[in-house]
Scaffold this active site. Structure first.
Site, PDB file in Angstrom:
ATOM      1  N   CYS A 404      21.639   5.399  10.833  1.00 43.87           N
ATOM      2  CA  CYS A 404      22.744   4.999  10.162  1.00 43.87           C
ATOM      3  C   CYS A 404      23.494   4.895  10.640  1.00 43.87           C
ATOM      4  CB  CYS A 404      22.964   6.451   9.615  1.00 43.87           C
ATOM      5  SG  CYS A 404      24.458   6.780   8.055  1.00 43.87           S
ATOM      6  N   HIS A 535      19.067   7.717   6.197  1.00 42.69           N
ATOM      7  CA  HIS A 535      18.588   8.522   6.913  1.00 42.69           C
ATOM      8  C   HIS A 535      17.084   8.662   6.524  1.00 42.69           C
ATOM      9  CE1 HIS A 535      21.947   9.910   8.690  1.00 42.69           C
ATOM     10  NE2 HIS A 535      22.394   9.771   7.306  1.00 42.69           N
ATOM     11  N   GLU A 537      14.611  11.070   7.479  1.00 40.51           N
ATOM     12  CA  GLU A 537      14.402  11.714   8.093  1.00 40.51           C
ATOM     13  C   GLU A 537      14.482  12.786   6.809  1.00 40.51           C
ATOM     14  OE1 GLU A 537      16.652  10.509   9.658  1.00 40.51           O
ATOM     15  OE2 GLU A 537      18.911  11.777   9.680  1.00 40.51           O
TER      16      GLU A 537
HETATM   17  N1  GLN Z   1      29.537   7.620  10.512  1.00 37.48           N
HETATM   18  C1  GLN Z   1      29.143   6.166  10.326  1.00 37.48           C
HETATM   19  C2  GLN Z   1      29.391   5.743   8.623  1.00 37.48           C
HETATM   20  O1  GLN Z   1      30.303   6.828   8.121  1.00 37.48           O
HETATM   21  C3  GLN Z   1      27.707   6.882  10.060  1.00 37.48           C
HETATM   22  C4  GLN Z   1      27.411   7.482   9.519  1.00 37.48           C
HETATM   23  C5  GLN Z   1      25.929   8.817   9.770  1.00 37.48           C
HETATM   24  O2  GLN Z   1      25.093   8.808  10.396  1.00 37.48           O
HETATM   25  N2  GLN Z   1      25.225   9.484   8.487  1.00 37.48           N
HETATM   26  O3  GLN Z   1      29.324   5.527   8.135  1.00 37.48           O
END
Ligand code: GLN
Length: 575
Positions: A404, A535, A537
């Site tokens: 992410c 994500h 995970e």
């Molecule tokens: N802050 C980034 C976004 O909102 C990444 C988000 C995250 O890592 N969950 O796109």
């Protein structure tokens, strides 16, 4: 439906979640369908707006629910898919009751905590416990309910009262209570007083423990067990000792050794004759696999070291699912996992002035690691440290996985240092950045003002692009043409820069359903340099590790080719 409540006394944070999921697993090994509910007595509607440094990670479900991290434990141990309603908070219950009051549902009545709030809690539990959560599509037979916080807190009082009433609603043969307590060791002596006091509190609220699970550093002495039994008015077979073990995966077996199922089956009138032969065989198989997994873990001696470069490293629970995905993957690679925690600000130039020794220590960890992981995160603090770590990994052929924010970081670094747009960044860190040259931009379809529950959330499909057949990520996903994973983000890679980035060798090999949004990146001619906008995970399972994490750990262990040549990579669950 059999309900097993797991509550806690003395202090919070002593592993109620692990104990509850392990108990659920043991019910599953009997061939039963198990679900779970987590009660969090805080006022927030959900965990989405809470700081990871205060409450640990926010777990994300298929339906986009942003929930307490314990739901992750349940999904991982029980191999189930929960919904946002499986996490009950005071915020959710009160807004439900208030909404009904405004509709006029209680017309004429004074709306009160008892019976209206407590009634709403019980209705909610009954409704949600029946939602099918596994592949069978059938109603579960056992529901584990974990009550967050400690009994006696002001916040949890309505829930405790609701559960007190609930035992009569469902009947005592369908209700069991496990109370988790702490047995501290003072001057070498195991002390039972805190447990005695906790049980007294519990009883005064109308709840009776069927089992008392004692958390302790070392195994409980027989005399301690007897003393707890006597002063807490339970038999010795109702006192279970859960001492510290080298991995939480041992806990189900620890509970099994103490024959907790024997007691619970009797209390809950469970009749093995009513369970189909097929389900019993499935349960036996699950137990055998769990046992072999934990004994393999004990027998692996080679270590793989992953530097986790993040901004919430002072509270390890902020990265719970990431740690679990790394653990699952290491077990699959027969390696002992060592995580080096690197606070990303310590890698920045300013740290040289502020704290030189931390700066050197942090870089030492990064340089010594077999692989580097940059997980998700929000806000601008620590970003330059992460960019520096990504640069180091790219230039030195060190395996890298960006999750992410970690994917966005890899893009920022590449755009700055390879594409040549100096100072390019994400609009998250500089809202006034030039939209033509910012590496990462706001997604047009998300709410920019209201922050609760408005990100791109939950499960979405990612399609592998034509020509990606030889990519490592696609191979590790067993050659799939698409994958479904969970998301939580507000920003995305700037579509205007894609062709310039790809021309230099950083490929976007997976995109969303519209093919406009970048989901997966991979660098050519590198051991393993990958990023996922989602994500992975959140879907990692003990017996079926998340594939991008498996790729990182395998590459870091020097066995990526071996893992990629397995012909069972496209199987789920039994992999
Ligand atoms: N802050 C980034 C976004 O909102 C990444 C988000 C995250 O890592 N969950 O796109």
């Amino acid at each position: 439906m059999k309900y097993v409540v797991v509550s806690g006394g003395v202090i919070s944070g002593i592993g109620k979640g692990v104990l509850a999921s392990s108990t659920g697993l043991l019910f599953k090994t009997l061939g039963l369908r198990v679900t779970s509910i987590k009660i969090d007595p805080y006022m927030n509607i959900d965990a989405g707006t809470m700081s990871p440094l205060e409450h640990g990670e926010c777990f994300v479900l298929n339906d986009g629910g942003e929930v307490d991290l314990d739901l992750g434990n349940y999904e991982r141990y029980l191999n189930i898919t929960l919904t946002k309603d499986h996490n009950i908070t005071t915020g959710k219950i009160y807004s439900h009751v208030i909404e009904r009051e405004r509709k006029g549902d209680y017309l004429g009545k004074t709306v009160q905590v008892v019976p209206h709030v407590t009634g709403a809690i019980q209705d909610w539990i009954e409704r949600v416990s029946k939602i099918p959560v596994d592949d069978s599509g059938l109603e579960p037979e056992v529901c584990i309910i974990e009550l967050g916080g400690t009994v006696g807190d002001i916040e949890s009082a309505p829930f405790v009262e609701a559960l007190r009433q609930f035992q009569f609603r469902v009947g005592s043969e369908n209700f069991a209570l496990i109370h988790v307590s702490l047995v501290p060791v003072i001057h070498g002596e195991q002390k039972t007083k805190p447990t005695q006091a906790a049980i007294k509190d519990l009883r005064s609220l109308g709840l009776t423990p069927d089992m008392i699970a004692c958390r302790c550093q070392e195994e409980l002495e027989v005399a301690t067990i007897e003393k707890i039994g006597m002063f807490c008015h339970v038999g010795p077979d109702q006192v279970i000792a859960v001492h510290d073990v080298n991995t939480t995966y041992h806990v189900p077996l620890l509970l099994k050794e103490q024959r907790i199922m024997k007691f619970l089956s009797k209390k809950l009138h469970l009749d093995p004759a009513t369970v189909s032969k097929e389900s019993i065989a499935k349960g036996d198989h699950l137990l055998a696999r769990w046992k072999s997994l934990t004994s393999n873990y004990d027998k692996s001696y080679e270590t793989v070291t992953i530097a986790l470069v993040g901004k919430y490293t002072h509270l390890k629970d902020s990265y719970l699912s990431v740690i679990k995905a790394l653990e699952h993957s290491s077990m699959k690679c027969n390696r002992k996992l060592k995580i080096e925690w690197v606070e990303s600000t310590d890698l920045e130039e300013e740290a040289k002035v502020a704290n030189l020794s931390e700066y050197h220590k942090a870089w030492h960890h990064v340089c010594q690691a077999d692989g580097i992981l940059v997980p998700g995160g929000f806000g601008s603090r620590g970003i330059e440290g992460m960019v520096a770590a990504a640069k180091y990994a790219r230039e030195n052929d060190v395996p890298y996985l960006g999750v992410c924010l970690g994917l966005q970081i890899a893009v920022i670094e590449f755009v700055r240092n390879v594409v040549g747009i100096k100072g390019s960044t994400s609009m998250e860190f500089d809202p006034n950045a030039d939209e033509e040259t910012a590496s990462v931009v706001y997604m047009p379809d998300v709410d920019q003002v209201k922050l609760g529950g408005t990100m791109r959330l939950g499960i979405h499909e990612t399609k592998f692009c034509a020509g990606s057949e030889d990519s490592t990520l696609r191979k590790i996903y067993g050659g799939a043409d698409h994958v479904s994973e969970r998301h939580r983000h507000r920003y995305e890679v700037n579509p205007k820069l894609i062709s310039r980035i790809e021309k230099e060798g950083l490929q976007f090999i997976g995109k969303d359903e519209t093919e406009a949004r970048m989901e997966l990146l991979e660098l050519k001619n590198h051991k393993f340099f990958c990023g996922t906008q989602y994500h992975p995970e959140y879907l990692s399972k003990v017996l079926d590790p998340s594939r991008p994490f498996l790729g990182l750990v395998a590459a870091a262990s020097g066995i990526l080719d071996e893992i990629l040549s397995r012909d069972d990579l496209n199987q789920k669950g039994e992999f």
